[in-house]
Design an enzyme around this catalytic site. Structure first.
Site, mmCIF file in Angstrom:
data_model
loop_
_atom_site.group_PDB
_atom_site.id
_atom_site.type_symbol
_atom_site.label_atom_id
_atom_site.label_comp_id
_atom_site.label_asym_id
_atom_site.label_seq_id
_atom_site.Cartn_x
_atom_site.Cartn_y
_atom_site.Cartn_z
ATOM 1 N N LYS A 11 41.536 40.269 32.370
ATOM 2 C CA LYS A 11 41.932 38.771 33.813
ATOM 3 C C LYS A 11 41.952 38.120 33.474
ATOM 4 C CE LYS A 11 38.233 41.589 36.748
ATOM 5 N NZ LYS A 11 37.112 40.863 37.674
ATOM 6 N N TYR A 51 42.273 44.293 46.159
ATOM 7 C CA TYR A 51 41.115 44.802 45.607
ATOM 8 C C TYR A 51 40.631 44.515 47.333
ATOM 9 C CZ TYR A 51 39.062 43.018 41.190
ATOM 10 O OH TYR A 51 38.506 42.845 40.293
ATOM 11 N N ASN A 114 35.184 37.265 34.973
ATOM 12 C CA ASN A 114 34.506 37.841 34.330
ATOM 13 C C ASN A 114 35.167 39.246 33.563
ATOM 14 O OD1 ASN A 114 34.967 39.841 36.080
ATOM 15 N ND2 ASN A 114 33.161 40.062 36.965
ATOM 16 N N HIS A 117 38.847 44.112 34.611
ATOM 17 C CA HIS A 117 38.174 45.341 35.847
ATOM 18 C C HIS A 117 38.152 46.391 34.876
ATOM 19 C CE1 HIS A 117 38.510 47.100 39.049
ATOM 20 N NE2 HIS A 117 39.074 48.035 38.806
HETATM 21 P P1 DAT Z 1 33.368 44.851 38.959
HETATM 22 O O1 DAT Z 1 33.549 44.257 38.547
HETATM 23 O O2 DAT Z 1 32.016 45.219 38.092
HETATM 24 O O3 DAT Z 1 33.588 46.544 39.757
HETATM 25 P P2 DAT Z 1 32.609 44.932 41.963
HETATM 26 O O4 DAT Z 1 33.407 46.053 42.188
HETATM 27 O O5 DAT Z 1 31.117 44.808 42.822
HETATM 28 O O6 DAT Z 1 32.503 44.518 40.645
HETATM 29 O O7 DAT Z 1 33.264 43.049 42.568
HETATM 30 C C1 DAT Z 1 34.193 43.586 41.809
HETATM 31 C C2 DAT Z 1 34.680 41.584 41.268
HETATM 32 O O8 DAT Z 1 34.405 41.013 42.743
HETATM 33 C C3 DAT Z 1 33.851 41.193 40.297
HETATM 34 O O9 DAT Z 1 34.454 41.844 39.180
HETATM 35 C C4 DAT Z 1 33.744 39.773 40.305
HETATM 36 C C5 DAT Z 1 33.974 39.557 41.761
HETATM 37 N N1 DAT Z 1 32.634 39.457 42.760
HETATM 38 C C6 DAT Z 1 31.468 40.127 42.667
HETATM 39 N N2 DAT Z 1 29.966 39.897 43.236
HETATM 40 C C7 DAT Z 1 30.547 38.783 43.108
HETATM 41 C C8 DAT Z 1 30.070 37.381 43.818
HETATM 42 N N3 DAT Z 1 28.346 37.722 43.999
HETATM 43 N N4 DAT Z 1 30.341 36.656 43.543
HETATM 44 C C9 DAT Z 1 32.261 35.837 42.973
HETATM 45 N N5 DAT Z 1 32.418 36.734 42.622
HETATM 46 C C10 DAT Z 1 32.064 38.249 43.369
HETATM 47 MG MG MG Z 2 34.311 47.513 41.530
#
Ligand code: DAT
Ligand code: MG
Length: 140
Positions: A11, A51, A114, A117
């Site tokens: 990212k 997304y 973070n 992905h």
């Molecule tokens: P992952 O990337 O671990 O699969 P996810 O699919 O639940 O996690 O979410 C996609 C992305 O969205 C994640 O990498 C960062 C963002 N995100 C998730 N939860 C968040 C939050 N509580 N606040 C801000 N960004 C968030």
């Molecule tokens: Mg995810």
């Protein structure tokens, strides 16, 4: 466990800090093979399409802005149980919860920024790989 393929994205927070090589070393050390890779600049609309599953979440707009804020490196990782193995190497979504030694524990700046992905299941992996790569670009 079967040989799988999964979609990984390094990212903007990580490409900006020149961490691509260090992150790729974590994948390769875990036995994942990088069989396709390209650096691209997403538009906010493209990030939003990628997304789309999160479009009702409160962080969606911020997430799309972030993903379009600098280049990303999209890649396909291949290996035994690659989908779960990649998620293990990435660590938990929130770096505060990520296990020591994982990419997110070492490099992520926040839950939103973070560093990586990774696809979460075989069907999403197939869709996400097809979003970025043609079959000809996957060189296993
Ligand atoms: P992952 O990337 O671990 O699969 P996810 O699919 O639940 O996690 O979410 C996609 C992305 O969205 C994640 O990498 C960062 C963002 N995100 C998730 N939860 C968040 C939050 N509580 N606040 C801000 N960004 C968030
Ligand atoms: Mg995810």
């Amino acid at each position: 466990m079967a040989i799988e393929r999964t979609l990984s994205i390094i990212k903007p927070d990580a490409t900006k800090r020149n961490l691509t090589g260090k992150i790729n070393a974590k994948f390769e050390d875990a036995g994942l093979r990088i069989i396709a890779q390209k650096r691209i600049q997403l538009t906010k609309d493209q990030a939003g399409e990628f997304y789309a599953v999160h479009k009702e979440r409160p962080f969606y707009d911020e997430l799309c802005e972030f993903m379009a804020s600098a280049p990303v490196v999209a890649q396909v990782l291949e290996g035994e149980g690659a989908i779960a193995k990649n998620r293990e190497v990435m660590g938990a979504t929130n770096p505060a919860d990520a296990e020591a030694g994982t990419i997110r524990a070492e490099f992520a700046e926040s839950v939103g920024e973070n560093s990586v992905h990774g696809s979460d299941a075989p069907d999403t992996a197939a869709d996400e790989i097809a979003y970025f790569f043609s079959g000809l670009e996957l060189v296993g």
